[in-house]
Design an enzyme around this catalytic site. Structure first.
Site, PDB file in Angstrom:
ATOM      1  N   ASP A 109       0.849  -1.183   0.000  1.00 21.29           N
ATOM      2  CA  ASP A 109       0.000   0.000   0.000  1.00 21.29           C
ATOM      3  C   ASP A 109       0.894   1.246   0.000  1.00 21.29           C
ATOM      4  OD1 ASP A 109      -3.046   0.775   0.407  1.00 21.29           O
ATOM      5  OD2 ASP A 109      -1.946   2.024   1.811  1.00 21.29           O
ATOM      6  N   ASP A 238      -6.710  -8.517  -5.111  1.00 22.22           N
ATOM      7  CA  ASP A 238      -6.707  -7.107  -4.731  1.00 22.22           C
ATOM      8  C   ASP A 238      -7.362  -6.304  -5.842  1.00 22.22           C
ATOM      9  OD1 ASP A 238      -6.189  -4.594  -3.754  1.00 22.22           O
ATOM     10  OD2 ASP A 238      -4.011  -4.729  -3.929  1.00 22.22           O
ATOM     11  N   HIS A 266      -6.009  -7.158  -0.655  1.00 21.16           N
ATOM     12  CA  HIS A 266      -5.061  -6.055  -0.566  1.00 21.16           C
ATOM     13  C   HIS A 266      -4.165  -6.163   0.666  1.00 21.16           C
ATOM     14  CE1 HIS A 266      -3.461  -2.060  -1.126  1.00 21.16           C
ATOM     15  NE2 HIS A 266      -3.909  -1.672   0.058  1.00 21.16           N
TER      16      HIS A 266
END
Length: 284
Positions: A109, A238, A266
């Site tokens: 991320d 994701d 994710h």
């Protein structure tokens, strides 16, 4: 400093360390011995995300997992804007404060842009990379634009500020293999009890587009790191980062090894911690 009751000892059995960096008070985990493994979280998580990675690798690495200012137990200085560039500047000072070298850096991320911003500026400190679902270059595809403008605008400010949207909805949606237990969800809620405390979470979506110059600078520096080993651990379910982003990382690092985390979303550290630990042990 006493540990808040929303972090159970059995889930997060680590000593808390603190560093005063750039006016911020940075909390970090520092467990084990060996070469440093720097573990960088994104939005809206904190070092708790890496708890099982730390437990699984502290016999082989010195596992260092900081919380960005405004996340976890870290406190931001007055006037801090919670932008990725500010987080990267604090992280760079943190790495210098601990005088880390020979670092293997794991990112996912927003940990990707923040961490690689430091790596392209100080490449000699970094030996290898573990890359989860992330990016480190400008993105402007339609889906990204909709997400950034919606959640980085007034609607997002309301939903994040008043309803803690990222924690309550986006974390569970980004974990595809398991249902997170109540204690784990409480640990993610803990840092954000009020609308004002959720401001750091709100800034990140807007910055996907607003931080284009920052991301462009990182992109330009990536070739300096291309000779380093890279392990790509990639969740296949994701919705934010898909095969195109994975292939781009594979192009950036010709010496990569890729491990697909089948069915993981994710937040790969929640969906597939054991597979990630095994992949790192087999690769290193």
């Amino acid at each position: 400093m006493s540990r808040p009751d929303w972090v159970p000892e059995h889930l997060y059995p680590f000593e808390s360390h603190y560093a005063e960096v750039g006016g911020a008070r940075i909390h970090y985990v520092d467990e084990g011995s060996g070469p440093p493994l720097l573990l960088l979280h994104g939005n809206p998580t904190w070092s708790f995300l890496y708890r099982d990675i730390v437990k699984g690798l502290s016999d082989r690495y010195r596992c260092i997992a900081p919380d960005h200012p405004g996340f976890g137990f870290s406190a931001a200085p007055p006037g801090y804007g919670f932008t990725p560039a500010e987080h990267a500047a604090i992280l760079e000072q943190f790495v210098g404060e601990l005088d880390l070298s020979g670092v293997t850096m794991m990112v996912q991320d927003w940990g990707g842009p923040i961490g690689f911003s430091v790596a392209v500026r100080q490449p000699d400190r970094f030996a290898a990379f573990v890359i989860g679902n992330t990016w480190a270059w400008p993105r402007s595809d339609p889906g990204t634009q909709v997400f950034s403008r919606a959640l980085g605008g007034p609607v997002g400010r309301y939903l994040i500020g008043q309803h803690n949207l990222f924690v309550e909805r986006i974390i569970p949606a980004g974990v595809r293999r398991v249902k997170l237990p109540a204690a784990v969800m409480d640990a993610y809620r803990g840092p954000f009890p009020t609308p004002e405390s959720r401001r750091p979470v709100y800034v990140f979506p807007k910055e996907i587009l607003a931080s284009r110059p920052f991301l462009t600078e990182i992109e330009a520096g990536l070739p300096k790191l291309a000779d380093r080993p890279a392990l790509i651990v990639w969740g296949t379910k994701d919705v934010a980062f898909r095969a195109a982003e994975r292939r781009r990382w594979e192009d950036v690092f010709p010496g990569h090894r890729t491990v697909l985390l089948d069915g993981a979303g994710h937040y790969i550290q929640e969906d597939a911690p054991d597979e990630i630990v095994t992949a790192i042990r087999d690769w290193a």
